[in-house]
Design an enzyme around this catalytic site. Structure first.
Site, PDB file in Angstrom:
ATOM      1  N   CYS A   1       8.312  15.372  12.808  1.00 54.19           N
ATOM      2  CA  CYS A   1       6.659  14.007  11.980  1.00 54.19           C
ATOM      3  C   CYS A   1       6.203  13.993  12.605  1.00 54.19           C
ATOM      4  O   CYS A   1       5.838  14.378  13.788  1.00 54.19           O
ATOM      5  CB  CYS A   1       8.500  13.160  12.972  1.00 54.19           C
ATOM      6  SG  CYS A   1       7.325  11.900  12.320  1.00 54.19           S
TER       7      CYS A   1
ATOM      8  N   GLU B   1      -0.048  12.318  16.892  1.00 55.38           N
ATOM      9  CA  GLU B   1       1.056  13.036  17.203  1.00 55.38           C
ATOM     10  C   GLU B   1       2.003  13.467  16.550  1.00 55.38           C
ATOM     11  O   GLU B   1       2.015  13.403  14.964  1.00 55.38           O
ATOM     12  CB  GLU B   1       1.363  11.465  17.136  1.00 55.38           C
ATOM     13  CG  GLU B   1       1.184  10.555  18.496  1.00 55.38           C
ATOM     14  CD  GLU B   1       2.068   9.202  18.932  1.00 55.38           C
ATOM     15  OE1 GLU B   1       1.235   8.272  19.993  1.00 55.38           O
ATOM     16  OE2 GLU B   1       3.217   9.135  18.963  1.00 55.38           O
TER      17      GLU B   1
ATOM     18  N   CYS C   1       3.513  -1.897  13.453  1.00 55.92           N
ATOM     19  CA  CYS C   1       2.906  -0.576  14.128  1.00 55.92           C
ATOM     20  C   CYS C   1       1.650  -0.169  14.913  1.00 55.92           C
ATOM     21  O   CYS C   1       0.370  -0.911  14.872  1.00 55.92           O
ATOM     22  CB  CYS C   1       2.542   0.154  12.504  1.00 55.92           C
ATOM     23  SG  CYS C   1       2.423   1.675  12.685  1.00 55.92           S
TER      24      CYS C   1
ATOM     25  N   CYS D   1       5.846   5.582  16.197  1.00 58.08           N
ATOM     26  CA  CYS D   1       4.577   6.376  16.324  1.00 58.08           C
ATOM     27  C   CYS D   1       3.605   5.799  16.168  1.00 58.08           C
ATOM     28  O   CYS D   1       3.095   4.622  16.307  1.00 58.08           O
ATOM     29  CB  CYS D   1       4.052   6.627  14.567  1.00 58.08           C
ATOM     30  SG  CYS D   1       3.854   5.393  13.647  1.00 58.08           S
TER      31      CYS D   1
ATOM     32  N   GLY E   1      -0.213   6.802   9.953  1.00 61.28           N
ATOM     33  CA  GLY E   1      -1.461   7.541   8.721  1.00 61.28           C
ATOM     34  C   GLY E   1      -0.148   7.661   7.553  1.00 61.28           C
ATOM     35  O   GLY E   1       1.363   7.016   7.829  1.00 61.28           O
ATOM     36  N   GLU E   2      -0.776   7.110   6.480  1.00 62.09           N
ATOM     37  CA  GLU E   2      -0.046   6.712   5.271  1.00 62.09           C
ATOM     38  C   GLU E   2      -0.443   8.134   4.393  1.00 62.09           C
ATOM     39  O   GLU E   2      -1.598   8.209   4.143  1.00 62.09           O
ATOM     40  CB  GLU E   2      -0.841   5.387   4.699  1.00 62.09           C
ATOM     41  CG  GLU E   2      -0.465   5.363   3.171  1.00 62.09           C
ATOM     42  CD  GLU E   2       1.858   5.059   2.781  1.00 62.09           C
ATOM     43  OE1 GLU E   2       1.894   4.671   3.526  1.00 62.09           O
ATOM     44  OE2 GLU E   2       1.433   6.095   1.666  1.00 62.09           O
TER      45      GLU E   2
ATOM     46  N   CYS F   1      -4.330   4.338  10.786  1.00 65.30           N
ATOM     47  CA  CYS F   1      -4.115   4.057   9.593  1.00 65.30           C
ATOM     48  C   CYS F   1      -4.917   2.622   8.799  1.00 65.30           C
ATOM     49  O   CYS F   1      -5.239   1.506   9.639  1.00 65.30           O
ATOM     50  CB  CYS F   1      -2.297   3.423   9.262  1.00 65.30           C
ATOM     51  SG  CYS F   1      -2.008   3.782   7.757  1.00 65.30           S
TER      52      CYS F   1
ATOM     53  N   HIS G   1      10.520  -3.133   4.644  1.00 65.92           N
ATOM     54  CA  HIS G   1      11.139  -4.343   5.635  1.00 65.92           C
ATOM     55  C   HIS G   1      11.192  -5.873   5.849  1.00 65.92           C
ATOM     56  O   HIS G   1      11.076  -6.553   7.086  1.00 65.92           O
ATOM     57  CB  HIS G   1       9.257  -3.833   6.764  1.00 65.92           C
ATOM     58  CG  HIS G   1       9.656  -2.988   7.485  1.00 65.92           C
ATOM     59  ND1 HIS G   1      10.393  -1.985   7.693  1.00 65.92           N
ATOM     60  CD2 HIS G   1       8.517  -1.722   6.984  1.00 65.92           C
ATOM     61  CE1 HIS G   1      10.042  -0.105   7.675  1.00 65.92           C
ATOM     62  NE2 HIS G   1       8.789  -0.736   7.987  1.00 65.92           N
TER      63      HIS G   1
ATOM     64  N   ASN H   1      10.705  -1.012  17.064  1.00 67.35           N
ATOM     65  CA  ASN H   1      10.392  -0.123  18.494  1.00 67.35           C
ATOM     66  C   ASN H   1       9.243  -1.540  19.032  1.00 67.35           C
ATOM     67  O   ASN H   1       8.078  -1.729  17.925  1.00 67.35           O
ATOM     68  CB  ASN H   1       9.901   0.907  18.333  1.00 67.35           C
ATOM     69  CG  ASN H   1       9.898   1.846  19.276  1.00 67.35           C
ATOM     70  OD1 ASN H   1      10.016   1.543  20.877  1.00 67.35           O
ATOM     71  ND2 ASN H   1      10.585   3.221  18.902  1.00 67.35           N
TER      72      ASN H   1
ATOM     73  N   SER I   1       8.560   1.770   2.948  1.00 67.88           N
ATOM     74  CA  SER I   1       9.409   0.638   3.653  1.00 67.88           C
ATOM     75  C   SER I   1       9.170  -0.366   3.829  1.00 67.88           C
ATOM     76  O   SER I   1       7.780  -0.681   3.066  1.00 67.88           O
ATOM     77  CB  SER I   1       7.513   1.198   4.728  1.00 67.88           C
ATOM     78  OG  SER I   1       8.061   2.215   5.599  1.00 67.88           O
TER      79      SER I   1
ATOM     80  N   CYS J   1      -0.389  -2.235   9.283  1.00 69.22           N
ATOM     81  CA  CYS J   1       1.020  -3.391   9.546  1.00 69.22           C
ATOM     82  C   CYS J   1       0.839  -3.410  10.751  1.00 69.22           C
ATOM     83  O   CYS J   1       0.828  -3.152  11.731  1.00 69.22           O
ATOM     84  CB  CYS J   1       1.722  -2.512   9.281  1.00 69.22           C
ATOM     85  SG  CYS J   1       2.077  -1.303   7.458  1.00 69.22           S
TER      86      CYS J   1
END
Ligand code: SAH
Ligand code: SF4
Length: 346
Positions: free
Chosen positions: A107, A94, A121, A335, A162-163, A114, A219, A293, A217, A118
């Site tokens: 983006c 994406e 995600c 994402c 992805g990272e 990934c 969090h 989200n 990140s 997480c």
């Protein structure tokens, strides 16, 4: 003659020149070719009338670009556009385009899936499939650049699937390609790389001395909670990560961004805000608050007043912070969500 080159968009201008020379084409053609690919963002060389016919025919055979093709597209009422791209091996990633008054931000994804897992995600939940190569990262921007008549892309954020620091070399090369003044000519200052906190790679990136923005990140304000939603915290807990963030900001003289996804009842109290402020007190940074989200029923965003309260509590502690306005909420904003729906994955 030559091996098949499948990734023209991933070649830096000096590499492109060398490749042409190796194949007995004049070196000066590389400047013209680079311009068509990286600056004009064409998706075929049929328009490239300043290149001789025999070179174009040869390129048709030995070069492939761009490295992505559009599979699905969504447009939000707020102007945000979301693209699902297919790669050569039929994997999908994406990309999101966010227009604003003064800027157009893209983006990009850096991996299919990934490995970091997480829990909040959508990409993390699908696991790791493969790295993207530099051409595939760049082609996401080129595609959007070529399909957008009016406003050129001004900002690129590595915040898609992805990272990026787990795909370090490809991401770094993509930054250089985006920056090339003869190509897209995007200033490093307008690029952001977001990481879940890979300590050795952050240290390595600091040595590159690029004036990009590093976003980390976070969090959660403590290890216990961070580890429950971000498994990487077991490997690089806050006591290791935060000093490296501090050193990164000091060494590069760039303000660091911390991303903090607010989850109702988990990390959104005023006490949490104070604890967060304490953790990052002496780091030159800005905190981006993102109401989570919800990708599944375990995560809910706090109410608008609660988000505002968290922001005020942080600000009172002297932390610079803002709420990231939700964009594209009507088009599977977070994402990995568009891909998840298209592929029917859970
Ligand atoms: N892997 C990198 C970059 C990609 S994710 C990283 O983790 O930083 C980009 C940002 O989106 C990260 O801050 C990530 O934590 C955040 N994110 C992922 N899923 C989200 C969700 N459901 N709600 C809010 N933010 C989310
Ligand atoms: Fe990977 Fe970033 Fe998603 Fe974590 S938040 S799983 S690191 S893409």
């Amino acid at each position: 003659m030559s091996n098949k080159v499948t990734h023209l968009a991933g070649l830096l201008s000096n590499e492109l020149r060398q490749w042409l020379l190796d194949n007995r084409w004049p070196g000066f053609r590389s400047q013209q070719l680079f311009h068509w690919v990286q600056n004009r963002a064409v998706t075929s060389l049929t328009e490239a009338s300043n290149l001789p016919q025999d070179l174009r025919a040869w390129l048709d055979e030995y070069a492939v670009f761009p490295s992505v093709s559009l599979r699905h597209y969504q447009s939000s009422q707020d102007g945000t556009k979301k693209y699902l791209f297919t790669l050569e091996d039929d994997q999908t990633v994406e990309t999101v385009m966010i227009p604003d008054a003064q800027r157009t931000t893209v983006c990009v994804s850096t991996q299919v899936g990934c490995a970091m897992g997480c829990t909040f995600c959508a990409t993390g939940q699908m696991g790791f499939r493969r790295h993207l190569n530099p051409a595939e990262i760049i082609s996401q921007v080129l595609y959007i650049q070529s399909s957008q008549q009016a406003s050129p892309v001004t900002h690129v954020v590595f915040m898609g699937m992805g990272e990026p620091l787990a795909n370090y070399e490809a991401s770094l090369k993509a930054l250089h390609l985006l920056h090339d003044p003869k190509g897209m000519n995007i200033s490093y200052r307008r690029m952001t790389v977001s990481t879940c906190g890979l300590v050795p790679e952050i240290q390595k990136l600091a040595l590159e001395k690029l004036p990009i923005t590093l976003a980390v990140s976070l969090h959660a304000p403590d290890d216990k909670r961070r580890s429950t939603i971000m498994p990487i915290n077991e490997r690089y807990p806050l006591a290791e990560l935060l000093p490296v963030c501090r050193a990164y900001a000091d060494d590069t003289s760039r303000r660091l961004t911390f991303e903090y996804a607010l989850v109702r009842g988990f990390n959104d109290s005023t006490m949490d805000a104070r604890q967060l402020a304490q953790q990052i007190a002496d780091i030159h940074c800005h905190v981006n608050l993102i109401p989570v989200n919800p990708v599944n029923e375990n995560y809910h965003a706090p109410s608008v007043p609660d988000v505002d309260m968290f922001l005020r509590a942080l600000t009172r502690c002297g932390v610079q912070a803002s709420i990231r306005r939700e964009r594209g909420a009507d088009i599977d904003g977070a994402c990995g969500q568009l891909r998840q729906r298209e592929e029917g994955e859970s």
